[in-house]
Write a protein that holds these residues in place. Structure first.
Motif, mmCIF file in Angstrom:
data_model
loop_
_atom_site.group_PDB
_atom_site.id
_atom_site.type_symbol
_atom_site.label_atom_id
_atom_site.label_comp_id
_atom_site.label_asym_id
_atom_site.label_seq_id
_atom_site.Cartn_x
_atom_site.Cartn_y
_atom_site.Cartn_z
ATOM 1 N N TYR A 1 -0.605 4.907 -8.349
ATOM 2 C CA TYR A 1 -1.705 4.028 -7.965
ATOM 3 C C TYR A 1 -2.032 3.008 -9.053
ATOM 4 C CZ TYR A 1 -2.288 7.659 -4.435
ATOM 5 O OH TYR A 1 -2.072 8.550 -3.417
ATOM 6 N N GLY B 1 0.834 -1.192 0.000
ATOM 7 C CA GLY B 1 0.000 0.000 0.000
ATOM 8 C C GLY B 1 0.872 1.247 0.000
ATOM 9 N N LYS C 1 -2.462 3.008 4.235
ATOM 10 C CA LYS C 1 -3.484 2.573 3.290
ATOM 11 C C LYS C 1 -3.037 1.247 2.686
ATOM 12 C CE LYS C 1 -6.256 6.231 3.285
ATOM 13 N NZ LYS C 1 -7.703 6.175 3.651
ATOM 14 N N ASP D 1 1.719 5.254 2.390
ATOM 15 C CA ASP D 1 1.598 6.004 3.645
ATOM 16 C C ASP D 1 1.407 7.506 3.423
ATOM 17 O OD1 ASP D 1 2.245 3.620 5.255
ATOM 18 O OD2 ASP D 1 4.255 3.862 4.417
ATOM 19 N N PRO E 1 -8.514 -2.694 0.744
ATOM 20 C CA PRO E 1 -9.016 -2.145 1.998
ATOM 21 C C PRO E 1 -10.471 -2.476 2.327
ATOM 22 C CG PRO E 1 -9.178 -0.490 0.308
ATOM 23 C CD PRO E 1 -8.654 -1.744 -0.364
ATOM 24 N N PRO F 1 -8.525 -2.083 6.012
ATOM 25 C CA PRO F 1 -8.320 -0.702 5.553
ATOM 26 C C PRO F 1 -6.916 -0.169 5.791
ATOM 27 C CG PRO F 1 -9.719 -0.760 7.507
ATOM 28 C CD PRO F 1 -9.567 -2.169 7.035
ATOM 29 N N ARG F 2 -6.293 -0.510 6.909
ATOM 30 C CA ARG F 2 -4.961 0.010 7.213
ATOM 31 C C ARG F 2 -4.316 -0.839 8.303
ATOM 32 N NH1 ARG F 2 -4.662 5.584 10.304
ATOM 33 N NH2 ARG F 2 -2.575 4.744 10.537
#
Length: 331
Positions: free
Chosen positions: A139, A130, A174, A132, A178, A168-169
């Motif tokens: 993306y 993911g 992230k 931060d 998620p 989700p985290r």
């Protein structure tokens, strides 16, 4: 009374925990086969989910089989550790292609272990995949790498099922998978029948989902392969004992599973930092048994009629009657 489901637990339930404050741990170390023995002592567990590589264990696969057998347990899943120090910048989305290859090697190896142990699935939790900060990643590229890696893995082992455990985290700010919806989008894009979702009840709460709704969404897409159950305060992934906070929503979650004929393992993913691990497991199973009994007595016809009118108070009365009556016998 309908048949009780099989109950299981992640083997880490019986380990010793550390955090950034109690870095020395919350108890004495517990060896891997000792964790299996503790799981066996619960009395109601049929299966366990095992980490790979087996933590702190230098024995053979036959030693693990023997530990499972003497406790009357089977391995339902292997959870490969693709979220530790080697993968702090990601596993299958790591910016280093060498690390991405290494992650896939670990995943292929874990799949072989799962096959040898007769597991139902390999669980994939991409906790380090993911970002931060804003502008930290591309993306589109990150998403493509995640789907390409999963496609390669699942395509190489059509005889084995794989599940994505979304969250989700944590540890990343992230995580690339998620939510139920985004995970399903990725799975449908990959298009392979052996890839599905593991819905962790606490992750769904933490992500501000309604777990029953998320389960229905996954079922409607034919992708709910497994579940983990726990509880939290909705602000963090606390992994508390099942039903200790969101009891009614837990009942609704299992009601959704029953209404759709879902028959998988009811599996604990609890982290009893300060509680006795065996007693915490028994408490979780006790809550799930009460929920199962409540579902047997819930007036489905009256509930359907109340829901057709969106009558919250009538529905709540039916649910409370079934749930409180079912739990009274265990108190």
């Amino acid at each position: 009374m309908s048949t009780m489901p099989r109950f299981g637990a992640g083997i880490w339930h019986f380990a010793t925990y550390v955090d950034r404050y109690a870095t020395e741990g919350y108890g004495d170390p517990v060896g891997f086969t000792e964790q299996i023995d503790l799981a066996g002592s619960v009395g109601d567990l049929s299966v366990v989910d095992l980490n790979w590589p087996f933590p702190g264990f230098d024995g053979s696969l036959d030693d693990v089989r023997a530990a499972l057998a003497r406790n009357g347990l089977e391995a339902v899943a292997i959870t490969p550790e693709i979220y530790n120090k080697a993968f702090v910048r990601g596993s299958i989305t790591n910016p280093d292609p060498g690390v991405r290859r290494h992650a896939l090697e670990v995943l292929h190896e874990a799949t072989g272990v799962a096959r040898d142990l007769g597991c139902d699935y390999v669980k994939l939790w991409f906790g380090q995949d993911g970002w931060d900060y804003p502008f930290q990643v591309d993306y589109s590229r990150l998403w493509s790498q995640a789907l390409d890696g999963l496609g390669e893995l699942c395509g190489a082992h059509p005889d084995m099922r794989f599940v994505i455990e979304y969250k989700p985290r944590e540890p990343r700010v992230k995580i690339v998978f998620p939510s139920a919806a985004r995970t399903l989008l990725g799975i449908e894009r990959i298009g392979l029948p052996n890839l599905g979702v593991l819905l962790d009840f606490g992750h769904s709460l933490y992500g501000q989902e309604t777990p029953a709704d998320a389960a229905q969404l996954c079922i409607d897409h034919g992708r709910l392969f497994a579940i983990d159950v726990n509880d939290n305060m909705r602000g963090w992934d606390d992994d508390m004992v099942v039903g200790s906070v969101h009891l009614v929503e837990t009942l609704e979650f299992f009601h959704t599973l029953r209404r759709n004929g879902w028959e998988g393992v009811w599996q604990l993913d609890q982290f009893p930092f300060r509680e006795d691990s065996v007693e915490a497991a028994r408490a979780g199973v006790r809550a799930m048994k009460a929920i199962h009994r409540a579902l047997d007595t819930l007036d489905e016809e009256a509930l359907a009629e109340a829901q057709s009118r969106h009558d919250a108070l009538a529905a709540q009365r039916l649910v409370q009657r079934a749930l409180l009556t079912a739990m009274a016998g265990d108190l």
